[in-house]
Design an enzyme around this catalytic site. Sequence first.
Site, PDB file in Angstrom:
ATOM      1  CE  LYS A 214      12.275  -0.110   3.365  1.00 35.22           C
ATOM      2  NZ  LYS A 214      10.880  -0.597   3.470  1.00 35.22           N
TER       3      LYS A 214
ATOM      4  CB  SER B 282       9.238  -0.047  -0.182  1.00 35.24           C
ATOM      5  OG  SER B 282       9.181  -0.373   1.185  1.00 35.24           O
TER       6      SER B 282
ATOM      7  CB  SER C 151       7.313  -2.813   2.041  1.00 33.49           C
ATOM      8  OG  SER C 151       6.719  -1.899   1.161  1.00 33.49           O
TER       9      SER C 151
END
Lengths: 95, 525
Positions: free
Chosen positions: B87, B167, B191
């Site tokens: 990420k 997210s 998330s």
Amino acid sequence: MQVDEALVRKIAHLARIKITDKEATALKDELTGILKWVEQLEEVDTDGVDPMSSAEEVPLKKRADEVTDGGYPEKIVKNAPMSEDNFFMVPTVVE
Amino acid sequence: MSKQSELTNLTIADARNGLRAGDFTAHELTEAHLANIEAANGALNAYVLTTADRALEMAKESDKRLGGKGKSKNDAGELEGIPLGIKDLFATNNVRTTACSHILDGFVPPYESTVTQNLWDAGAVMLGKLNNDEFAMGSSNENSDFGPCINPWRRQGDETPLVPGGSSGGSASAVAANLCLGATATDTGGSIRQPAAFTGTVGLKPTYGRCSRWGIVAFASSLDQAGPITRTVEDAAIMLGAMAGHDPKDSTSVDLKVPDYEKALTKGVKGLKVGIPKEYRVDGMSGEIEDLWQQGIDWLKAAGAEIQEVSLKHTKYALPAYYIIAPAEASSNLARYDGVRYGLRVEGDDIVSMYENTRAAGFGAEVKRRVLIGTYVLSAGYYDAYYLKAQKIRTLIKRDFDQAFDKVDVLLAPTTPSPAFGIGEKGADPVEMYLNDIFTVTVNMAGLPGLSVPAGLSGEGTPLGLQLIGRPFDEATILRAGRVIEEAGGGSPTPENWWSDAPAAGKVARPAAKSASKKKKGKKS
């Protein structure tokens, strides 16, 4: 809580974010909506309840007060938009 | 099945066995994934940066440690040769890290986050950086400066592009579409778990303190926690084992032994006490989510678990309290983006207007909204009414969980109130988007571990997840209960591949390979 455009501008200045007139109008409604929604917290009786200060039930760790890192100013300023002689450069603050 | 799809469809556990047995090399495994990314990324926009050269270099090193094709060698790390996606919230040494924000344009960290360093130390290979909502603020990955990431899943007979959740949308999308064997992600209010549920993958948010936060771009420091997204519960156990551990550089990282999570998986749930929190049965809950939940209860019961209802009285207040605490912490954390030390700088008449112009140009709409909310609730005269009140409610939420865990070992609930929605379908009203996290945010507020496991498909043919919540630092129990649900439900479903070499779905805000922002030399004044 009803937020007006003057309050939006005041908060935006505190947050150091320049906002346009159009943004101020939209934010007025959005912030009002969010703050109205959180008002439901007032229903909860929190008398005598301690605020949570940590998500963990362990005491915060401490370490010896000594230098463990550093000595590479060129790495520190490497990503700066403006730098000179390993200093960050900013517009004149004091005349 | 082609060799490429055979290699990219493996679980981490199987790939590890294959590499150790010498059935294929880490180089081959990495090349197969890079080819998949090349073919898919135009349509899915899961990667915002691929690091092909570094990946192949790392794979070559892994092959040396593995002993090469046809040979078996056992001095390799736990994740030796396993290609992972990272990420874009994790700082990676000499590899651009932006948190998918324009304000971190061209930021190239001279350091590595502890969690990613742990993975490289275990032998893993980095394929690239994955898309996410800007600063991890969002539930759809639509708030990314690189443009939205697309879910590999579509509704049956419908080509509407769906969100992968957020997210960690890029992480979930890449794992579901076989663009990596596993991915790192972070979870502040859901998330990791919500995108895992939307993409039919496994998402594990560890206990606060289990993984170091050092080197992860901070959103809300008392809630942020890193964890893996994978295609199986076993893979989540393997990845967590490598990611977790004490780190002196994060004062909230806990000095506790990391258990052998893989070993815990085989224990089953016989005699395990599973709590069903009645307050999660919210008004207007859809029939299919209720059925899914009941199905999960039946599966655990059939495997020998004891089911009982528990009460988490303050559940409905978790989300509004979160939307005071998280923005408050964010407004403080994001004060560092001022155009002085890194990232974007937009000049102004003086230093204050330079700050204001930089932050106006650098932050997206949702980030601005949250910074403003946070600034307001922390401003003079409002602190007690908002922040202090929310932190007191947080105490009550934690107390509810403590009382429940006096009676039961683990809790079972849905992960999300709905399956994946379409790009642009939500967002006109910020609160509507926030409601996505209604079942996940309580876990962050109490600092507990949570696991989302694929449990079936919606009426639209898209994935749905069930969530297991455990006691602090008891990831082992939610993993073994998750394994039972996975086995009963058939595990990670496979989306039909429409994306390979498909034309780009939407306009990407900026090309992923954009070079570092221009540096200017200052003049002495």
